[in-house]
Scaffold this motif. Structure first.
Motif, PDB file in Angstrom:
ATOM      1  N   VAL A 276       1.288  -0.970   0.222  1.00  0.00           N
ATOM      2  CA  VAL A 276       0.156   0.072   0.047  1.00  0.00           C
ATOM      3  C   VAL A 276       1.038   1.061   0.008  1.00  0.00           C
ATOM      4  N   ALA A 277       2.515   0.958  -0.338  1.00  0.00           N
ATOM      5  CA  ALA A 277       3.136   2.212   0.144  1.00  0.00           C
ATOM      6  C   ALA A 277       2.946   3.139  -1.491  1.00  0.00           C
ATOM      7  N   PRO A 278       2.905   4.047  -1.418  1.00  0.00           N
ATOM      8  CA  PRO A 278       3.079   5.192  -2.197  1.00  0.00           C
ATOM      9  C   PRO A 278       3.821   5.062  -3.408  1.00  0.00           C
ATOM     10  N   ASP A 279       3.403   5.279  -4.532  1.00  0.00           N
ATOM     11  CA  ASP A 279       4.514   4.788  -5.932  1.00  0.00           C
ATOM     12  C   ASP A 279       5.325   6.436  -6.343  1.00  0.00           C
ATOM     13  N   GLU A 280       6.383   6.035  -6.806  1.00  0.00           N
ATOM     14  CA  GLU A 280       7.147   7.138  -7.307  1.00  0.00           C
ATOM     15  C   GLU A 280       6.707   8.320  -7.408  1.00  0.00           C
ATOM     16  N   ASP A 281       5.364   7.940  -8.616  1.00  0.00           N
ATOM     17  CA  ASP A 281       5.055   9.298  -8.591  1.00  0.00           C
ATOM     18  C   ASP A 281       4.144   9.989  -7.881  1.00  0.00           C
ATOM     19  N   GLU A 282       3.670   9.206  -6.733  1.00  0.00           N
ATOM     20  CA  GLU A 282       2.538   9.512  -6.116  1.00  0.00           C
ATOM     21  C   GLU A 282       3.670  10.100  -4.373  1.00  0.00           C
ATOM     22  N   ALA A 283       4.683   9.654  -4.646  1.00  0.00           N
ATOM     23  CA  ALA A 283       5.901  10.581  -3.537  1.00  0.00           C
ATOM     24  C   ALA A 283       5.975  11.681  -3.755  1.00  0.00           C
ATOM     25  N   TRP A 284       6.018  11.646  -5.059  1.00  0.00           N
ATOM     26  CA  TRP A 284       6.556  12.942  -5.889  1.00  0.00           C
ATOM     27  C   TRP A 284       4.891  13.963  -6.293  1.00  0.00           C
ATOM     28  N   ALA A 285       4.080  13.888  -5.797  1.00  0.00           N
ATOM     29  CA  ALA A 285       2.789  14.598  -5.887  1.00  0.00           C
ATOM     30  C   ALA A 285       2.867  15.071  -4.042  1.00  0.00           C
ATOM     31  N   ALA A 286       3.204  14.018  -3.429  1.00  0.00           N
ATOM     32  CA  ALA A 286       3.286  14.003  -1.921  1.00  0.00           C
ATOM     33  C   ALA A 286       4.330  15.335  -1.608  1.00  0.00           C
ATOM     34  N   ALA A 287       5.483  15.329  -1.861  1.00  0.00           N
ATOM     35  CA  ALA A 287       5.868  15.974  -2.042  1.00  0.00           C
ATOM     36  C   ALA A 287       6.082  17.022  -2.141  1.00  0.00           C
ATOM     37  N   GLN A 288       5.335  17.579  -3.500  1.00  0.00           N
ATOM     38  CA  GLN A 288       5.090  19.024  -3.982  1.00  0.00           C
ATOM     39  C   GLN A 288       3.770  19.446  -2.830  1.00  0.00           C
TER      40      GLN A 288
ATOM     41  N   PHE B 163      16.236  12.098   0.034  1.00  0.00           N
ATOM     42  CA  PHE B 163      17.298  13.703  -0.610  1.00  0.00           C
ATOM     43  C   PHE B 163      16.662  13.731  -1.469  1.00  0.00           C
ATOM     44  N   ASP B 164      16.520  13.110  -2.362  1.00  0.00           N
ATOM     45  CA  ASP B 164      16.624  13.354  -4.018  1.00  0.00           C
ATOM     46  C   ASP B 164      15.621  14.074  -4.694  1.00  0.00           C
ATOM     47  N   VAL B 165      14.188  14.035  -3.744  1.00  0.00           N
ATOM     48  CA  VAL B 165      13.030  14.397  -3.741  1.00  0.00           C
ATOM     49  C   VAL B 165      12.811  16.159  -3.389  1.00  0.00           C
ATOM     50  N   ALA B 166      13.871  15.838  -1.757  1.00  0.00           N
ATOM     51  CA  ALA B 166      13.624  17.304  -1.011  1.00  0.00           C
ATOM     52  C   ALA B 166      14.668  17.938  -1.575  1.00  0.00           C
ATOM     53  N   ARG B 167      16.446  17.705  -2.222  1.00  0.00           N
ATOM     54  CA  ARG B 167      16.907  18.710  -3.036  1.00  0.00           C
ATOM     55  C   ARG B 167      16.544  19.635  -4.333  1.00  0.00           C
ATOM     56  N   LYS B 168      15.213  18.870  -5.047  1.00  0.00           N
ATOM     57  CA  LYS B 168      14.518  19.243  -6.032  1.00  0.00           C
ATOM     58  C   LYS B 168      13.334  19.707  -5.743  1.00  0.00           C
ATOM     59  N   THR B 169      12.867  19.493  -4.981  1.00  0.00           N
ATOM     60  CA  THR B 169      11.820  20.329  -4.520  1.00  0.00           C
ATOM     61  C   THR B 169      11.968  21.254  -3.820  1.00  0.00           C
ATOM     62  N   VAL B 170      12.990  21.417  -3.350  1.00  0.00           N
ATOM     63  CA  VAL B 170      13.615  23.172  -2.231  1.00  0.00           C
ATOM     64  C   VAL B 170      14.162  23.508  -3.366  1.00  0.00           C
ATOM     65  N   GLU B 171      14.559  23.394  -4.400  1.00  0.00           N
ATOM     66  CA  GLU B 171      15.346  23.821  -5.548  1.00  0.00           C
ATOM     67  C   GLU B 171      14.876  24.140  -6.476  1.00  0.00           C
TER      68      GLU B 171
END
Length: 174
Positions: A114-126, A161-169
């Motif tokens: 039930v864990a979020p996939d990559e697309d859901e994880a990116w949407a959650a980060a946004q 870390f990569d998702v966080a870096r991309k989001t912050v930048e």
């Protein structure tokens, strides 16, 4: 004065037996959506707090939990799916979702299903960045310390870390 009690003069509750534990469990599952692990922990805590009758078998708690699961009162899969989607919608990352499911006693195989996939994880980060005004959703130009704090907040929220870096930048697309 006879018949009048002080506030602290409560009679202790009687020790628990199996029928009383079943009533407590039924009351618990009617009030809360729960998992097998959480229901078992609740019943064990009640036994520690109130004690049990002399001939009580501790395996009786597991029997009660399994009985409630077979009756459909406790459904780990439904609870895990609901909790995972709720946390993902609120902007939490896969690691934080996994931690919450593990803390509730969900089976690791079910948690990974039930864990979020990559697309859901990116949407959650946004979503999280929008809520906390991070990266492109925040100040026009954040200094180095602010960016470091924003990265730390994203990582604490369960994002990699990569998702966080991309989001912050402020990278628009992963």
């Amino acid at each position: 004065m006879k018949g009048k009690r002080n506030y602290g003069d409560r009679r202790p509750a009687p020790p628990l037996d199996t029928p009383t534990l079943e009533r407590l469990a039924l009351r618990y599952v009617e009030r809360f959506a729960t998992t097998r692990g959480k229901l078992g922990d609740y019943l064990r805590r009640k036994c520690r707090e109130r004690g049990t009758v002399e001939d009580f078998d501790p395996a009786g708690i597991d029997t009660i939990v399994e009985k409630f699961a077979s009756l459909g009162y406790v459904d780990d899969a439904a609870w895990a799916g609901s909790k995972a989607s709720s946390l993902t919608r609120r902007g939490f990352g896969p690691r934080r979702v996994g931690d919450a499911l593990r803390a509730a006693g969900i089976d690791p195989d079910l948690a990974s299903a039930v864990a979020p996939d990559e697309d859901e994880a990116w949407a959650a980060a946004q979503t999280y960045a929008r809520r906390k005004k991070i990266g492109a959703f925040g100040e026009a130009e954040a200094d180095r310390d602010v960016k470091r704090k924003q990265m730390a907040a994203m990582i604490r929220a369960g994002h990699g870390f990569d998702v966080a870096r991309k989001t912050v930048e402020g990278v628009a697309d992963a």
